[in-house]
Scaffold this motif. Structure first.
Motif, PDB file in Angstrom:
ATOM      1  N   ALA A   7       0.825  -1.218   0.000  1.00 52.31           N
ATOM      2  CA  ALA A   7       0.000   0.000   0.000  1.00 52.31           C
ATOM      3  C   ALA A   7       0.856   1.264   0.000  1.00 52.31           C
ATOM      4  N   ASP A   8       2.049   1.203   0.586  1.00 55.66           N
ATOM      5  CA  ASP A   8       2.846   2.432   0.657  1.00 55.66           C
ATOM      6  C   ASP A   8       3.417   2.862  -0.699  1.00 55.66           C
ATOM      7  N   PHE A   9       3.391   1.977  -1.699  1.00 60.87           N
ATOM      8  CA  PHE A   9       3.799   2.368  -3.051  1.00 60.87           C
ATOM      9  C   PHE A   9       3.004   3.594  -3.527  1.00 60.87           C
ATOM     10  N   PHE A  10       1.739   3.682  -3.090  1.00 66.12           N
ATOM     11  CA  PHE A  10       0.838   4.726  -3.582  1.00 66.12           C
ATOM     12  C   PHE A  10       0.992   6.050  -2.831  1.00 66.12           C
ATOM     13  N   HIS A  11       1.801   6.043  -1.776  1.00 65.56           N
ATOM     14  CA  HIS A  11       1.986   7.254  -0.969  1.00 65.56           C
ATOM     15  C   HIS A  11       3.091   8.126  -1.559  1.00 65.56           C
ATOM     16  N   ALA A  12       2.833   8.648  -2.744  1.00 60.44           N
ATOM     17  CA  ALA A  12       3.780   9.569  -3.401  1.00 60.44           C
ATOM     18  C   ALA A  12       2.949  10.700  -3.980  1.00 60.44           C
ATOM     19  N   PRO A  13       3.543  11.873  -4.190  1.00 60.43           N
ATOM     20  CA  PRO A  13       2.791  12.958  -4.824  1.00 60.43           C
ATOM     21  C   PRO A  13       2.221  12.489  -6.171  1.00 60.43           C
ATOM     22  N   THR A  14       1.066  13.010  -6.534  1.00 63.61           N
ATOM     23  CA  THR A  14       0.319  12.490  -7.686  1.00 63.61           C
ATOM     24  C   THR A  14       1.125  12.468  -8.981  1.00 63.61           C
ATOM     25  N   LEU A  15       1.833  13.536  -9.298  1.00 61.58           N
ATOM     26  CA  LEU A  15       2.574  13.555 -10.564  1.00 61.58           C
ATOM     27  C   LEU A  15       3.732  12.562 -10.540  1.00 61.58           C
ATOM     28  N   GLU A  16       4.337  12.416  -9.389  1.00 61.56           N
ATOM     29  CA  GLU A  16       5.427  11.435  -9.230  1.00 61.56           C
ATOM     30  C   GLU A  16       4.877  10.008  -9.361  1.00 61.56           C
ATOM     31  N   LEU A  17       3.726   9.769  -8.729  1.00 56.06           N
ATOM     32  CA  LEU A  17       3.105   8.446  -8.812  1.00 56.06           C
ATOM     33  C   LEU A  17       2.682   8.133 -10.255  1.00 56.06           C
ATOM     34  N   SER A  89      -5.088   8.993  -5.589  1.00 60.75           N
ATOM     35  CA  SER A  89      -3.743   9.406  -5.163  1.00 60.75           C
ATOM     36  C   SER A  89      -3.842  10.644  -4.274  1.00 60.75           C
ATOM     37  N   GLY A  90      -2.708  11.022  -3.709  1.00 58.04           N
ATOM     38  CA  GLY A  90      -2.705  12.195  -2.833  1.00 58.04           C
ATOM     39  C   GLY A  90      -3.213  11.831  -1.447  1.00 58.04           C
ATOM     40  N   PRO A  91      -2.988  12.720  -0.466  1.00 60.49           N
ATOM     41  CA  PRO A  91      -3.424  12.440   0.904  1.00 60.49           C
ATOM     42  C   PRO A  91      -4.948  12.340   0.983  1.00 60.49           C
ATOM     43  N   GLU A  92      -5.451  11.676   2.016  1.00 60.06           N
ATOM     44  CA  GLU A  92      -6.905  11.598   2.206  1.00 60.06           C
ATOM     45  C   GLU A  92      -7.506  13.001   2.234  1.00 60.06           C
ATOM     46  N   SER A 164       7.859  10.256 -21.890  1.00 58.21           N
ATOM     47  CA  SER A 164       7.423  11.508 -22.513  1.00 58.21           C
ATOM     48  C   SER A 164       6.323  12.121 -21.656  1.00 58.21           C
ATOM     49  N   VAL A 165       6.226  13.442 -21.688  1.00 54.51           N
ATOM     50  CA  VAL A 165       5.244  14.179 -20.885  1.00 54.51           C
ATOM     51  C   VAL A 165       4.536  15.159 -21.797  1.00 54.51           C
ATOM     52  N   GLY A 166       3.222  15.270 -21.642  1.00 55.50           N
ATOM     53  CA  GLY A 166       2.478  16.226 -22.469  1.00 55.50           C
ATOM     54  C   GLY A 166       1.098  16.475 -21.912  1.00 55.50           C
ATOM     55  N   PRO A 167       0.283  17.266 -22.626  1.00 53.78           N
ATOM     56  CA  PRO A 167      -1.068  17.559 -22.144  1.00 53.78           C
ATOM     57  C   PRO A 167      -1.975  16.338 -22.230  1.00 53.78           C
ATOM     58  N   ARG A 168      -3.046  16.374 -21.438  1.00 52.26           N
ATOM     59  CA  ARG A 168      -3.994  15.263 -21.403  1.00 52.26           C
ATOM     60  C   ARG A 168      -4.869  15.267 -22.659  1.00 52.26           C
ATOM     61  N   VAL A 169      -5.641  14.197 -22.802  1.00 48.73           N
ATOM     62  CA  VAL A 169      -6.392  13.972 -24.034  1.00 48.73           C
ATOM     63  C   VAL A 169      -7.889  14.044 -23.751  1.00 48.73           C
ATOM     64  N   GLY A 170      -8.642  14.664 -24.658  1.00 52.28           N
ATOM     65  CA  GLY A 170     -10.104  14.570 -24.605  1.00 52.28           C
ATOM     66  C   GLY A 170     -10.757  15.346 -23.481  1.00 52.28           C
ATOM     67  N   ILE A 171     -10.152  16.459 -23.076  1.00 54.53           N
ATOM     68  CA  ILE A 171     -10.736  17.264 -21.987  1.00 54.53           C
ATOM     69  C   ILE A 171     -10.995  18.684 -22.488  1.00 54.53           C
ATOM     70  N   GLY A 172     -11.489  18.778 -23.734  1.00 52.49           N
ATOM     71  CA  GLY A 172     -11.566  20.030 -24.472  1.00 52.49           C
ATOM     72  C   GLY A 172     -12.183  21.233 -23.802  1.00 52.49           C
ATOM     73  N   ASN A 173     -13.142  21.042 -22.883  1.00 53.83           N
ATOM     74  CA  ASN A 173     -13.852  22.207 -22.327  1.00 53.83           C
ATOM     75  C   ASN A 173     -13.311  22.620 -20.972  1.00 53.83           C
ATOM     76  N   PHE A 184       1.663  11.087 -18.988  1.00 57.78           N
ATOM     77  CA  PHE A 184       2.992  10.469 -18.998  1.00 57.78           C
ATOM     78  C   PHE A 184       2.901   9.179 -19.804  1.00 57.78           C
ATOM     79  N   TRP A 185       3.884   8.945 -20.676  1.00 58.51           N
ATOM     80  CA  TRP A 185       3.847   7.697 -21.425  1.00 58.51           C
ATOM     81  C   TRP A 185       5.257   7.220 -21.741  1.00 58.51           C
ATOM     82  N   GLU A 186       5.368   5.921 -21.969  1.00 58.79           N
ATOM     83  CA  GLU A 186       6.646   5.357 -22.362  1.00 58.79           C
ATOM     84  C   GLU A 186       6.889   5.758 -23.813  1.00 58.79           C
ATOM     85  N   THR A 187       7.972   6.484 -24.037  1.00 62.83           N
ATOM     86  CA  THR A 187       8.281   7.028 -25.358  1.00 62.83           C
ATOM     87  C   THR A 187       8.303   5.912 -26.402  1.00 62.83           C
TER      88      THR A 187
END
Length: 196
Positions: A7-17, A89-92, A164-173, A184-187
């Motif tokens: 369970a402690d694997f998930f205790h990291a800041p969201t972007l890091e996780l 993710s993130g603290p409760e 690779s890092v970039g903007p998210r997909v399909g959140i147009g509004n 985040f994706w494996e290049t």
């Protein structure tokens, strides 16, 4: 065969996780056998301050309630005919989550072929968030369980070095949130989702 992460694997800041999840193995133990895929693409949703997040403005609904829970919980939701799966993710009480966008099949290939249709090329089975849940028989029933517990869990894989890092997909509004570099994706991994 596969062992759930602790369970402690998930205790990291969201972007890091979001980055750490790349290369880990998403496993579903089914009565017919085990299906597993290596996570190759994730997308972070940063809660109250993120217009693209279901929990923007700390919005609490029956659907988003789980996002306020402890990290590593399973947040599933329906979008059209698809089930999408997220890691809380993130603290409760900080309602953040990471969408698992794509996996590369590593186990249970024949079972995945049946679930997705044998006519379909393998790289289309799991190259998107709605596709991978179909290929792995993941349903809304998993909502609220924890990714460190069987039958649906994340197991230790190998770290990904080319990310690779970039903007998210399909959140147009989502105004300014459209441009946040939270995907985040494996290049050059062929199983990463195709986006327009």
């Amino acid at each position: 065969m596969f062992t759930p992460v602790t369970a402690d694997f998930f205790h990291a800041p969201t972007l890091e996780l979001s980055r750490n999840l790349l290369g880990q193995i998403l496993v579903h133990e089914l009565p017919e056998g085990v299906v597993a895929g290596r996570i190759v693409e994730t997308e972070a949703y940063m809660g109250a301050e993120d217009r693209a997040a279901h929990s923007f403005g700390n919005r609490r609904t029956k659907r988003t309630e789980i996002m306020f829970g402890k990290p590593g919980l399973i947040y599933t939701y329906q979008m059209h005919t698809h089930t999408l799966i997220n890691v809380v993710s993130g603290p409760e009480d900080t309602p953040r989550a990471i969408l698992i966008r794509a996996v590369e099949p590593v186990e249970g290939i024949e079972l995945m072929a049946e679930l997705r249709g044998k006519h379909m090329p393998m790289k289309n089975w799991t190259s998107g968030p709605g596709k991978l849940t179909k290929a792995m028989a993941i349903t809304m029933d998993h909502y609220g369980r924890h990714f460190s517990e069987k039958p649906l869990y994340i197991a230790q894989g190998d770290p990904v070095h080319a990310v690779s890092v970039g903007p998210r997909v399909g959140i147009g509004n989502s105004l300014e949130a459209v441009h946040y570099p939270y995907r985040f994706w494996e290049t050059e991994n062929p199983f990463v989702s195709k986006f327009r």
